[in-house]
Design a protein around this motif. Structure first.
Motif, PDB file in Angstrom:
ATOM      1  N   ALA A  37      41.850   8.288   8.960  1.00  0.00           N
ATOM      2  CA  ALA A  37      43.279   8.221   8.430  1.00  0.00           C
ATOM      3  C   ALA A  37      42.824   8.202   6.892  1.00  0.00           C
ATOM      4  CB  ALA A  37      44.375   6.647   8.591  1.00  0.00           C
ATOM      5  N   ASN A  38      42.355   7.224   6.305  1.00  0.00           N
ATOM      6  CA  ASN A  38      41.871   7.792   4.631  1.00  0.00           C
ATOM      7  C   ASN A  38      41.613   9.138   4.831  1.00  0.00           C
ATOM      8  OD1 ASN A  38      43.262   4.967   3.911  1.00  0.00           O
ATOM      9  ND2 ASN A  38      41.152   4.321   4.581  1.00  0.00           N
ATOM     10  N   GLU A  39      40.624   9.561   5.221  1.00  0.00           N
ATOM     11  CA  GLU A  39      39.528  10.914   4.942  1.00  0.00           C
ATOM     12  C   GLU A  39      41.167  11.583   5.600  1.00  0.00           C
ATOM     13  OE1 GLU A  39      37.488  13.508   3.188  1.00  0.00           O
ATOM     14  OE2 GLU A  39      37.499  11.947   3.950  1.00  0.00           O
ATOM     15  N   ALA A  40      41.953  11.971   6.349  1.00  0.00           N
ATOM     16  CA  ALA A  40      43.307  12.876   6.431  1.00  0.00           C
ATOM     17  C   ALA A  40      43.873  12.553   5.540  1.00  0.00           C
ATOM     18  CB  ALA A  40      43.315  12.915   8.146  1.00  0.00           C
ATOM     19  N   GLY A  41      43.986  11.803   4.956  1.00  0.00           N
ATOM     20  CA  GLY A  41      45.598  11.167   3.779  1.00  0.00           C
ATOM     21  C   GLY A  41      44.519  11.836   3.033  1.00  0.00           C
ATOM     22  N   ARG A  42      43.262  12.239   2.626  1.00  0.00           N
ATOM     23  CA  ARG A  42      42.758  13.008   1.059  1.00  0.00           C
ATOM     24  C   ARG A  42      42.971  14.304   1.030  1.00  0.00           C
ATOM     25  NH1 ARG A  42      38.398   9.835   1.786  1.00  0.00           N
ATOM     26  NH2 ARG A  42      38.366   7.908   0.966  1.00  0.00           N
ATOM     27  N   GLN A  43      42.765  14.894   2.771  1.00  0.00           N
ATOM     28  CA  GLN A  43      42.391  16.573   3.692  1.00  0.00           C
ATOM     29  C   GLN A  43      44.430  16.765   3.294  1.00  0.00           C
ATOM     30  OE1 GLN A  43      40.917  16.504   6.768  1.00  0.00           O
ATOM     31  NE2 GLN A  43      38.954  16.345   6.291  1.00  0.00           N
ATOM     32  N   ALA A  44      45.228  15.968   3.729  1.00  0.00           N
ATOM     33  CA  ALA A  44      46.742  17.087   3.466  1.00  0.00           C
ATOM     34  C   ALA A  44      46.820  16.681   2.080  1.00  0.00           C
ATOM     35  CB  ALA A  44      47.026  15.041   3.998  1.00  0.00           C
ATOM     36  N   PRO A  61      37.569   7.631  -3.534  1.00  0.00           N
ATOM     37  CA  PRO A  61      37.721   6.639  -1.846  1.00  0.00           C
ATOM     38  C   PRO A  61      38.668   5.531  -2.560  1.00  0.00           C
ATOM     39  CG  PRO A  61      35.738   6.957  -3.140  1.00  0.00           C
ATOM     40  CD  PRO A  61      36.789   7.420  -4.375  1.00  0.00           C
ATOM     41  N   VAL A  62      38.703   4.943  -0.894  1.00  0.00           N
ATOM     42  CA  VAL A  62      39.022   3.694  -0.692  1.00  0.00           C
ATOM     43  C   VAL A  62      37.957   2.737  -0.623  1.00  0.00           C
ATOM     44  CG1 VAL A  62      41.208   2.850   0.787  1.00  0.00           C
ATOM     45  CG2 VAL A  62      41.574   5.175   0.439  1.00  0.00           C
ATOM     46  N   PRO A  63      38.515   1.948  -1.509  1.00  0.00           N
ATOM     47  CA  PRO A  63      37.790   0.721  -0.938  1.00  0.00           C
ATOM     48  C   PRO A  63      37.924   0.591   0.787  1.00  0.00           C
ATOM     49  CG  PRO A  63      39.039   0.256  -2.156  1.00  0.00           C
ATOM     50  CD  PRO A  63      38.918   1.988  -2.355  1.00  0.00           C
ATOM     51  N   PRO A  64      35.877   0.539   0.896  1.00  0.00           N
ATOM     52  CA  PRO A  64      36.254  -0.091   2.204  1.00  0.00           C
ATOM     53  C   PRO A  64      37.007  -1.059   2.121  1.00  0.00           C
ATOM     54  CG  PRO A  64      33.705  -0.115   1.057  1.00  0.00           C
ATOM     55  CD  PRO A  64      34.579   0.657   0.164  1.00  0.00           C
ATOM     56  N   ILE A  65      36.865  -2.132   3.749  1.00  0.00           N
ATOM     57  CA  ILE A  65      37.834  -2.896   4.698  1.00  0.00           C
ATOM     58  C   ILE A  65      36.605  -3.583   3.631  1.00  0.00           C
ATOM     59  CG2 ILE A  65      38.745  -4.164   6.138  1.00  0.00           C
ATOM     60  CD1 ILE A  65      39.909  -2.200   6.542  1.00  0.00           C
TER      61      ILE A  65
END
Length: 175
Positions: A37-44, A61-65
């Motif tokens: 979902a994070n990758e899809a948001g970045r691409q959008a 990048p969003v830090p991982p959980i």
């Protein structure tokens, strides 16, 4: 769908080892879904920037959980423990009360002292006696000045009367 399958495996009557394995799979699936979902948001966002005529920008990048057991831990306050902020507030309240109890009479006394400074000091008996004699002397002089002014008015009246009689006599009778 795979999340539901792993979730039901955890809920069923399975051995603790199987439940732990199912939980680990479930966590991994959730982590993968969040990363996707994070990758899809970045691409959008990138596509929206390009569509607006912009250039590609670098999105951090969003830090991982963090894995389970790491990261944030919530500390539950003990039910019999008073928070330190409440202790500070109580101390402040009692200090304020002490200042009011001690400061109020001091402030009143200081105010009265300032008011008394404006009063004139008491006159001694000798000074009072001298002022009495001066007052009597001034009154006596005022009476004498009044008498003098009365006599001057009387003399002025007499002089005006004599001058009027002289003018009233005919010049032929003067000889």
């Amino acid at each position: 769908m795979t999340v539901t399958i792993a979730n039901t495996a955890v809920q069923q009557n399975a051995t603790p080892a199987e439940q732990a394995q199912a939980r680990a799979q479930l966590k991994e699936q959730i982590r993968q879904t969040i990363d996707a979902a994070n990758e899809a948001g970045r691409q959008a966002v990138q596509e929206a920037k390009i569509a607006q005529g912009g250039t590609r920008i670098a999105i951090p990048p969003v830090p991982p959980i963090p894995p389970a057991g790491q990261g944030f831990t919530l500390v539950q306050p003990r039910s019999n423990e008073i928070p330190p902020q409440a202790v500070d507030m109580a101390m402040g309240f009692f200090v304020m009360c002490a200042v009011i109890v001690i400061g109020w009479p001091l402030a009143r006394a200081f105010g009265r002292r300032i008011e008394r400074r404006g009063d004139s000091p008491a006159v001694s008996a000798a000074t009072s006696e001298q002022l009495q004699r001066i007052e009597q002397a001034v009154e006596a002089m005022a009476i004498e000045v009044e008498r003098i002014s009365e006599s001057q008015r009387f003399m002025a009246k007499l002089q005006n009367g004599a001058a009027a009689e002289r003018l009233a006599i005919n010049p032929a009778d003067r000889h």
